[in-house]
Scaffold this motif. Structure first.
Motif, short mmCIF file in Angstrom:
data_model
loop_
_atom_site.label_atom_id
_atom_site.label_comp_id
_atom_site.label_asym_id
_atom_site.label_seq_id
_atom_site.Cartn_x
_atom_site.Cartn_y
_atom_site.Cartn_z
N GLU A 139 -33.73 68.01 -18.10
CA GLU A 139 -34.36 68.22 -19.41
C GLU A 139 -33.33 68.57 -20.49
O GLU A 139 -33.70 68.72 -21.66
N VAL A 140 -32.07 68.70 -20.12
CA VAL A 140 -31.04 68.95 -21.12
C VAL A 140 -30.81 67.68 -21.94
O VAL A 140 -30.62 66.59 -21.39
N MET A 141 -30.84 67.81 -23.25
CA MET A 141 -30.64 66.67 -24.15
C MET A 141 -29.22 66.70 -24.69
O MET A 141 -28.75 67.74 -25.18
N VAL A 142 -28.54 65.56 -24.59
CA VAL A 142 -27.16 65.44 -25.09
C VAL A 142 -27.12 64.40 -26.19
O VAL A 142 -27.72 63.32 -26.06
N SER A 143 -26.42 64.71 -27.26
CA SER A 143 -26.31 63.78 -28.39
C SER A 143 -24.86 63.74 -28.90
O SER A 143 -24.25 64.79 -29.10
N PRO A 144 -24.30 62.53 -29.05
CA PRO A 144 -24.93 61.24 -28.74
C PRO A 144 -24.75 60.89 -27.27
O PRO A 144 -23.91 61.48 -26.59
N THR A 145 -25.52 59.92 -26.82
CA THR A 145 -25.36 59.41 -25.45
C THR A 145 -24.54 58.13 -25.44
O THR A 145 -24.15 57.66 -24.38
N THR A 183 -30.82 72.83 -24.63
CA THR A 183 -31.30 73.28 -23.32
C THR A 183 -32.65 73.98 -23.39
O THR A 183 -33.10 74.54 -22.39
N GLU A 184 -33.30 73.98 -24.53
CA GLU A 184 -34.53 74.74 -24.72
C GLU A 184 -35.61 74.37 -23.71
O GLU A 184 -36.37 75.23 -23.24
N GLN A 185 -35.68 73.07 -23.33
CA GLN A 185 -36.72 72.62 -22.40
C GLN A 185 -36.26 72.65 -20.94
O GLN A 185 -37.01 72.26 -20.05
N LYS A 218 -13.92 60.44 -19.95
CA LYS A 218 -15.31 60.70 -19.58
C LYS A 218 -15.62 62.18 -19.78
O LYS A 218 -14.91 63.05 -19.26
N ALA A 219 -16.67 62.47 -20.53
CA ALA A 219 -17.13 63.84 -20.73
C ALA A 219 -18.31 64.10 -19.80
O ALA A 219 -19.33 63.42 -19.86
N GLU A 220 -18.16 65.10 -18.93
CA GLU A 220 -19.21 65.47 -17.97
C GLU A 220 -19.87 66.77 -18.46
O GLU A 220 -19.18 67.76 -18.73
N ILE A 221 -21.19 66.78 -18.55
CA ILE A 221 -21.95 67.96 -18.93
C ILE A 221 -22.68 68.48 -17.69
O ILE A 221 -23.28 67.71 -16.94
N TYR A 222 -22.63 69.82 -17.49
CA TYR A 222 -23.28 70.43 -16.33
C TYR A 222 -24.22 71.54 -16.80
O TYR A 222 -23.95 72.25 -17.78
N TYR A 223 -25.33 71.67 -16.08
CA TYR A 223 -26.24 72.80 -16.33
C TYR A 223 -26.49 73.47 -14.99
O TYR A 223 -27.02 72.85 -14.06
#
Length: 248
Positions: free
Chosen positions: A10-16, A33-35, A83-88
């Motif tokens: 549910e994490v939203m990343v901008s831009p994709t 990350t609100e949702q 490459k940018a990797e996002i983790y939650y």
């Protein structure tokens, strides 16, 4: 016991979509990350062509004025694809984001289609040398005197040189924008003028068959075309370079 449950999906990343940047320029991503529930957002930047190096620094900052809004800032050291990797909560979020960096100052242009005036109705070209700028691509936009866009044909050679062909059909000034991985070259936009050379007459002064080492002469009559002082130039295509002299 209360166990917080997060939903990394549910994490939203901008831009994709791919992010374009210059080397040593800070590029940023926004993450929401609100949702996604409670958790910790982290990020890493990788050079996929260098498996031996550690991930590059990616700074994550919480924007306190907006709940669940984070900013990821990264500085890419040189030209290439990263490459940018996002983790939650250490779980990857979606697909890696492409960070494409180019070094337009290391690109150079040449050729009659960008350095000199061009003839109406005749195919011309210019080259863009990207061999010192990284593994990128070029794109161009040529605006005609009536503000329409002129079609171009781009061919890449093995040594990193792109050849751009186009045919001007209208007399007047053309504006040529050249981009390397969507970043404008330092001298872009370029300007050139289309002139009418169809009335130019060439008159040989002697035999057109000459021996090696003998001079050949001809007269170019520009009196009926739109050329002005400084428009006339001569080039010779052959197995080797030859000196050319001309006078009015």
């Amino acid at each position: 016991f209360k166990v917080p449950i997060a939903k990394p999906e549910e994490v939203m990343v901008s831009p994709t979509t791919p992010v374009f940047a210059k080397p040593d320029e800070i590029c940023k991503l926004d993450c929401f990350t609100e949702q996604a529930g409670p958790g910790i957002l982290t990020a890493s930047l990788f050079d996929p062509n260098d498996k031996t190096t550690k991930p590059l620094e990616a700074k994550v900052t919480s924007l306190t004025d907006k709940d669940g809004h984070y900013e990821v800032a990264m500085k890419v050291p040189g030209p290439g694809l990263y490459k940018a990797e996002i983790y939650y909560n250490e779980v990857p979020v979606g697909k890696p984001i492409d960070i494409i960096t180019a070094n337009p100052p290391n690109c150079s242009t040449d050729g009659p289609g960008i350095k000199t005036k061009v003839a109406v109705g005749r195919d011309t070209y210019f080259t863009v040398d990207t061999s010192k700028a990284g593994n990128g691509n070029i794109s161009t936009t040529i605006q005609t005197p009536d503000e329409s866009v002129l079609p171009t044909q781009i061919t890449k050679t093995e040594d990193g040189v792109f050849i751009v062909n186009y045919t001007p059909e209208i007399l007047g000034e053309y504006i040529i924008d050249v981009y390397y991985d969507a970043i404008p070259l330092a001298e872009s936009p370029y300007k050139t003028t289309c002139i009418d050379t169809t009335s130019m007459a060439l008159q040989p002064t002697g035999s057109q068959k000459v021996k090696i080492g003998e001079p050949i002469e001809f007269i170019a009559d520009l009196s009926k075309c739109t050329c002005t002082d400084g428009d006339f130039n001569v080039s010779l295509t052959g197995p080797e370079e030859c000196p050319i002299n001309y006078k009015e």
